[in-house]
Design a protein around this motif. Sequence first.
Motif, short mmCIF file in Angstrom:
data_model
loop_
_atom_site.label_atom_id
_atom_site.label_comp_id
_atom_site.label_asym_id
_atom_site.label_seq_id
_atom_site.Cartn_x
_atom_site.Cartn_y
_atom_site.Cartn_z
N LEU A 176 -17.53 -1.90 -4.23
CA LEU A 176 -18.77 -1.22 -3.90
C LEU A 176 -18.59 0.29 -4.01
O LEU A 176 -17.49 0.81 -3.94
CB LEU A 176 -19.19 -1.56 -2.46
CG LEU A 176 -19.47 -3.03 -2.15
CD1 LEU A 176 -19.82 -3.19 -0.67
CD2 LEU A 176 -20.61 -3.56 -3.02
N SER A 177 -19.71 0.98 -4.19
CA SER A 177 -19.72 2.43 -4.19
C SER A 177 -20.04 2.90 -2.77
O SER A 177 -21.09 2.57 -2.23
CB SER A 177 -20.78 2.96 -5.17
OG SER A 177 -20.80 4.37 -5.17
N ILE A 178 -19.12 3.66 -2.16
CA ILE A 178 -19.29 4.07 -0.78
C ILE A 178 -19.04 5.57 -0.63
O ILE A 178 -18.56 6.23 -1.56
CB ILE A 178 -18.31 3.32 0.16
CG1 ILE A 178 -16.87 3.78 -0.10
CG2 ILE A 178 -18.45 1.81 0.00
CD1 ILE A 178 -15.90 3.44 1.00
N VAL A 179 -19.36 6.09 0.53
CA VAL A 179 -18.93 7.41 0.94
C VAL A 179 -17.84 7.22 1.99
O VAL A 179 -18.03 6.46 2.95
CB VAL A 179 -20.09 8.23 1.54
CG1 VAL A 179 -19.59 9.54 2.14
CG2 VAL A 179 -21.15 8.51 0.48
N ALA A 208 -15.47 4.28 -5.47
CA ALA A 208 -15.35 2.81 -5.50
C ALA A 208 -14.38 2.36 -4.41
O ALA A 208 -13.36 2.99 -4.15
CB ALA A 208 -14.86 2.36 -6.86
N ALA A 209 -14.74 1.26 -3.75
CA ALA A 209 -13.89 0.69 -2.70
C ALA A 209 -14.02 -0.82 -2.71
O ALA A 209 -15.07 -1.37 -3.05
CB ALA A 209 -14.28 1.25 -1.34
N TRP A 210 -12.94 -1.49 -2.34
CA TRP A 210 -12.93 -2.95 -2.26
C TRP A 210 -13.39 -3.34 -0.86
O TRP A 210 -12.70 -3.08 0.12
CB TRP A 210 -11.53 -3.47 -2.55
CG TRP A 210 -11.42 -4.96 -2.63
CD1 TRP A 210 -10.93 -5.79 -1.67
CD2 TRP A 210 -11.77 -5.79 -3.73
NE1 TRP A 210 -10.98 -7.10 -2.09
CE2 TRP A 210 -11.49 -7.13 -3.36
CE3 TRP A 210 -12.32 -5.54 -4.99
CZ2 TRP A 210 -11.72 -8.20 -4.21
CZ3 TRP A 210 -12.55 -6.61 -5.84
CH2 TRP A 210 -12.26 -7.92 -5.45
N VAL A 211 -14.56 -3.95 -0.77
CA VAL A 211 -15.15 -4.29 0.53
C VAL A 211 -15.56 -5.75 0.53
O VAL A 211 -16.43 -6.17 -0.25
CB VAL A 211 -16.39 -3.41 0.84
CG1 VAL A 211 -16.97 -3.77 2.20
CG2 VAL A 211 -16.03 -1.93 0.79
#
Length: 206
Positions: free
Chosen positions: A154-157, A146-149
């Motif tokens: 959002l779920s990111i790599v 999980a990241a704050w975008v």
Amino acid sequence: GIPADRQVVVVVGGSSGARVINEAMVEALPRFRQRRNIMILHVTGRYSDGEYDAVADTASHLERLGITGDTSSWYRRYVYMENLQDAYAAADLIICRGGAGTLTEVSICGRPSVIVPLATAAEDHQAFNARELARRGAARVLYQEAAWVKGRVLSIVSPTKLADLVSELLDSPPVLQEMAMASHAVPRRDSLELILGEISSLLAGH
């Protein structure tokens, strides 16, 4: 063709592509560009919805990073690859999802992989597949996080984690060789013999 001295990394997210893999790979390209002997074959897929277009968004992302013009000496982008098995055969490392079909193909080719399991896969089966190959020494697993975008979670790599892991493996040819051997050992290659043996047992009434 690909020069013989290149370390080939194949990046594929399945038939439609995978947004998180595409975005992380492109974001990591400035790091990879510094390697003199790398060749990245990136299959973006054709996925498109109202929010993301694999082809157009990857192209604009590359442009924002200043990766334009002829990059064929180290990075080649494809929407779709007809003979993916040829790319697998040439690969030193494959970055992919954790679906059974993809991992079977990778293992039949005996290639080491970095597996990014689909976080929303039913019963988390992709993560299970990935962990099993990692347990056997054939793969490394890189999970989405999980990241704050732009005001949303959002779920990111992580591009940094991806670049670090790939660089670590490419810098360790003996490790890649061990992973390749482990990958080659995953598929059952005596399937015909097993079937014939089972038929013989049934005919014999065992």
